[in-house]
Design a protein around this motif. Structure first.
Motif, PDB file in Angstrom:
ATOM      1  N   ILE A 340       1.288  -0.807   0.041  1.00  0.00           N
ATOM      2  CA  ILE A 340      -0.193  -0.033   0.342  1.00  0.00           C
ATOM      3  C   ILE A 340       1.076   1.127   0.448  1.00  0.00           C
ATOM      4  CG2 ILE A 340      -1.621   1.591   1.671  1.00  0.00           C
ATOM      5  CD1 ILE A 340      -2.572  -1.515   2.963  1.00  0.00           C
ATOM      6  N   ASN A 341       0.972   2.191  -1.412  1.00  0.00           N
ATOM      7  CA  ASN A 341       1.608   3.096  -1.204  1.00  0.00           C
ATOM      8  C   ASN A 341       2.755   2.688  -1.248  1.00  0.00           C
ATOM      9  OD1 ASN A 341      -0.486   4.919  -1.115  1.00  0.00           O
ATOM     10  ND2 ASN A 341      -0.516   5.580   0.853  1.00  0.00           N
ATOM     11  N   ILE A 391      -8.617  -1.222   4.087  1.00  0.00           N
ATOM     12  CA  ILE A 391      -8.312  -1.045   3.153  1.00  0.00           C
ATOM     13  C   ILE A 391      -9.459  -1.166   2.046  1.00  0.00           C
ATOM     14  CG2 ILE A 391      -6.877   0.894   1.385  1.00  0.00           C
ATOM     15  CD1 ILE A 391      -4.989   1.039   3.571  1.00  0.00           C
ATOM     16  N   PHE A 453      -5.452   5.512  -3.822  1.00  0.00           N
ATOM     17  CA  PHE A 453      -7.084   5.150  -2.859  1.00  0.00           C
ATOM     18  C   PHE A 453      -8.082   6.214  -2.331  1.00  0.00           C
ATOM     19  CE2 PHE A 453      -6.740   4.768   1.801  1.00  0.00           C
ATOM     20  CZ  PHE A 453      -4.833   4.783   1.811  1.00  0.00           C
TER      21      PHE A 453
HETATM   22  C1  LIG Z   1      -1.035   7.082   0.434  1.00  0.00           C
HETATM   23  O1  LIG Z   1      -0.740   8.207  -0.499  1.00  0.00           O
HETATM   24  C2  LIG Z   1      -1.596   9.079  -0.546  1.00  0.00           C
HETATM   25  C3  LIG Z   1      -1.053   9.622  -1.503  1.00  0.00           C
HETATM   26  O2  LIG Z   1      -0.218  10.009  -1.605  1.00  0.00           O
HETATM   27  C4  LIG Z   1      -2.455   9.110   0.506  1.00  0.00           C
HETATM   28  O3  LIG Z   1      -3.517   9.898   0.370  1.00  0.00           O
HETATM   29  C5  LIG Z   1      -2.801   7.877   1.709  1.00  0.00           C
HETATM   30  O4  LIG Z   1      -2.831   8.175   2.782  1.00  0.00           O
HETATM   31  C6  LIG Z   1      -1.432   6.729   1.722  1.00  0.00           C
HETATM   32  N1  LIG Z   1      -2.072   5.558   2.471  1.00  0.00           N
HETATM   33  C7  LIG Z   1      -1.624   4.986   3.727  1.00  0.00           C
HETATM   34  C8  LIG Z   1      -2.009   4.261   3.556  1.00  0.00           C
HETATM   35  O5  LIG Z   1      -0.231   5.435   3.947  1.00  0.00           O
END
Ligand SMILES: *[C@@H]1O[C@H](CO)[C@@H](O)[C@H](O)[C@H]1NC(C)=O
Ligand code: B12
Ligand SMILES: *[C@@H]1O[C@H](CO)[C@@H](O)[C@H](O)[C@H]1NC(C)=O
Ligand SMILES: *[C@@H]1O[C@H](CO)[C@@H](O)[C@H](O)[C@H]1NC(C)=O
Ligand SMILES: *[C@@H]1O[C@H](CO)[C@@H](O)[C@H](O)[C@H]1NC(C)=O
Ligand SMILES: *[C@@H]1O[C@H](CO)[C@@H](O)[C@H](O)[C@H]1NC(C)=O
Ligand SMILES: *[C@@H]1O[C@H](CO)[C@@H](O)[C@H](O)[C@H]1NC(C)=O
Ligand SMILES: *[C@@H]1O[C@H](CO)[C@@H](O)[C@H](O)[C@H]1NC(C)=O
Ligand SMILES: *[C@@H]1O[C@H](CO)[C@@H](O)[C@H](O)[C@H]1NC(C)=O
Ligand SMILES: *[C@@H]1O[C@H](CO)[C@@H](O)[C@H](O)[C@H]1NC(C)=O
Ligand SMILES: *[C@@H]1O[C@H](CO)[C@@H](O)[C@H](O)[C@H]1NC(C)=O
Length: 459
Positions: A340-341, A391, A453
């Motif tokens: 995730i990311n 998620i 997401f």
């Molecule tokens: C993943 O990246 C997005 C955009 O950069 C961000 O909005 C989101 O909070 C991140 N999610 C996690 C789980 O780190």
């Protein structure tokens, strides 16, 4: 009956588009129908309990003329009951499939379609899809496969749709024909079927359209057909699961199969896959069978009587063999990651040889609930992964949980894909987002684009 067509001005084109002609069909010959038995057996000897989700099965049974009264009755009743219960909640494509299935040929269900106002309800769902695109960055409520199914059903069953909507939303450049950077052959094929139906309706003056709009529809069809043809490997278009629909699209809008070699190439590969059990899911069998028997969804016609397949299948339960392992299988080990990311959670997971991806996910969840918990929904293609680590994938954002093996997207779902020793499996929150369709093939690296997401929810 349809009037015969003069050959239009197609000198410039690579191929001509001849609607309504049956000479380009590439079907299994009657003598070889026994090779279709695994598909028929799969469809006839499965248990069906999912109501509307089984509509595609009924559609195929009726379209190809496999008559089994008890099965047909069971499916019809369950579908109708489900429609009564939750017609407002079903997606556009699901309702389209219900209408196509119930109305596939002249039968008593047409009364149900009329009394339940299914066609106008479908028209409303089509509108809702378009409204969602207007307010959500061009993203429909569902996807373009379903939008195409919907347009097709509206076109065949005299529903309401507008030509300007068709010419505006179905341009081949629309991002919704793509997932990540991949042209979706299933989606393109369904769009070709829908556009061909619209084209025929224009010709027969069922709906009015100017020359400009007619030309556009013609051009879109041609472009989409070219894209489908460009996705060919080994006689398959896209992959084995999209090939049935691609064949249908090619039947109604190209001369591709006029070349006997092209036909033999496709049939050889598909029948090989059939014999290896590739279409063991009823939905997979239902999607490939019509094309192999020379049928397309454009043959769905409430005016024509339900036909019997010219060849009797010697259906027997014995054919539906399930192999039972004699010795207890060895253990195998795979690596499994959730990404995730930039965050990566990995584990080495041991499962029995013969396990599927879902077994690995379950085992991982047992070992580390926080990192590997997931949710799945039951779909015709098996379990569909809807969330990992709490998620959820989000359709408005076109994100989804994507399954990879050694970096490559799988062509089967978690419930079907059999894992191999030493394999690297990955669940990845992928963005299906493309702002512009890719101009050329091969301009993307093998590393998937960062996942996107929206609205994370814990559940
Ligand atoms: C993943 O990246 C997005 C955009 O950069 C961000 O909005 C989101 O909070 C991140 N999610 C996690 C789980 O780190
Ligand atoms: C649109 C689509 C998607 C969209 C769905 C979300 C959306 N925005 O609508 C996205 C891009 C997310 C997607 C994802 C995947 N898909 Co897909 N998808 C389709 C497509 C083109 C249309 C589905 C549809 O709307 N059907 C019509 C409606 C009425 O039926 P439905 O059952 O209600 O549709 C839902 C389910 O089908 C579900 N879904 C979509 N794909 C898949 C795949 C699996 C395995 C399951 C269980 C469910 C599922 O999403 C649909 C919308 O909610 C089909 C093509 C086809 N021939 O069916 C492929 C298809 C079903 N997908 C396929 C695959 C392989 C996948 C992935 C496993 C790819 C991957 N490597 O990750 C993932 C699923 C992973 C997971 N999370 O479990 C294969 C399945 C083949 C097989 N033997 O299992 C198909 C047939 C495409 C192909 N030719 O390879 N998909
Ligand atoms: C069904 O069985 C008959 C007689 O055994 C045989 O002639 C026929 O080819 C079979 N049909 C199929 C489709 O297998
Ligand atoms: C018809 O389908 C039922 C399953 O619903 C099956 O038990 C039966 O054997 C089938 N009959 C024939 C003739 O195929
Ligand atoms: C089509 O639209 C017209 C006018 O809005 C409406 O009267 C009719 O019932 C609609 N037909 C269907 C099948 O939805
Ligand atoms: C259709 O395509 C032809 C040939 O590429 C082009 O000349 C024509 O302008 C297009 N028509 C429309 C309406 O897009
Ligand atoms: C659409 O109809 C026109 C005639 O109006 C015909 O010339 C053309 O070939 C058809 N196109 C497709 C893609 O079926
Ligand atoms: C079906 O029949 C009706 C009434 O006879 C007719 O209006 C309609 O055009 C026909 N549809 C098709 C697809 O032939
Ligand atoms: C496979 O692993 C399980 C659990 O770790 C263990 O109980 C079993 O004995 C192993 N089987 C083989 C054949 O190694
Ligand atoms: C998995 O096993 C490999 C070697 O077999 C090891 O290098 C790696 O650190 C292990 N990974 C985890 C997450 O335990
Ligand atoms: C797993 O089973 C397959 C056949 O089902 C076999 O070919 C393979 O060698 C087995 N792998 C292991 C590690 O036992």
């Amino acid at each position: 009956m349809r009037p015969s067509h003069q050959l239009p001005l197609l000198g410039l084109l690579l191929f001509s588009l001849i609607p309504g002609q049956r000479c380009q069909i590439c079907e299994v010959s009657k003598e070889d129908y026994s090779s279709l038995k695994p598909l028929v057996n799969t469809m006839v000897y499965s248990s069906y309990t999912k109501g509307i989700q089984d509509a595609n099965i009924l559609l195929t049974l009726r379209l190809v003329g496999i008559h089994n009264q008890s099965l047909e009755q069971q499916l019809t009743q369950q579908i109708k009951q489900d429609v009564r219960k939750r017609v407002s909640e079903v997606t556009s494509g699901q309702l389209a499939l219900v209408i196509l299935a119930l109305g596939a040929c002249k039968n008593p269900d047409e009364v149900f379609i009329r009394d339940a106002h299914l066609v106008s309800k479908l028209g409303e769902k089509f509108k809702a899809e378009i409204e969602n695109m207007e307010t959500h960055n061009g993203n429909p409520l569902t996807n373009y496969y379903q939008l195409s199914l919907t347009l097709l059903a509206l076109c065949l069953f005299d529903g309401n749709y507008s030509i300007p909507d068709v010419t505006y939303y179905f341009t081949p450049e629309n991002k919704n024909y793509y997932f990540d950077d991949q042209f979706s052959v299933d989606t393109g094929a369904m769009a070709v079927l829908a556009l061909t139906c619209v084209n025929r309706s224009i010709e027969s003056e069922k709906i009015k359209a100017g020359t400009e709009d007619s030309n556009k529809i013609h051009n879109y069809t041609k472009k989409l057909v070219e894209k489908i043809l460009s996705m060919k490997t080994d006689g398959l278009f896209g992959n084995k699961f999209s090939t049935g629909e691609a064949m249908q699209a090619l039947f109604v809008s190209s001369n591709y199969y006029k070349n006997k070699q092209n036909c033999q190439e496709t049939l050889r590969t598909v029948l090989q896959e059939v014999s290896q059990g590739a279409f063991h899911l009823p939905i997979a069998a239902a999607q490939i069978l019509p094309a192999l028997m020379g049928k397309t969804y454009l043959d769905v016609n409430k005016n024509s009587s339900c036909t019997h397949s010219p060849v009797k299948f010697n259906i027997s339960t014995e054919e539906a063999v399930t192999v039972t392992p004699t010795v207890s299988p060895a253990n195998i080990s795979v690596k499994y990651s959730v990404r995730i990311n930039e965050t990566l959670d990995s584990a080495n997971i041991t499962v029995k040889n013969g396990s599927v991806f879902l077994d690995v996910m379950k085992e991982a969840q047992k070992q580390n609930e926080a990192a590997f918990r997931f949710t799945a929904e039951d779909r015709p293609w098996g379990p569909y992964i809807t969330s990992v680590q709490g998620i959820r994938a989000n359709t408005d954002d076109r994100t989804y949980w994507k399954l990879l093996s050694d970096g490559q997207p799988l062509t089967q779902g978690a419930g079907s894909y059999v894992v191999k020793n030493g394999e690297y499996l990955e669940g990845f929150l992928g963005g299906a987002v493309v702002t512009n369709p890719p101009a050329k093939a091969g301009d993307t690296g093998s590393i998937p684009a960062p996942g996107r997401f929206h609205m994370p929810q814990s559940n």
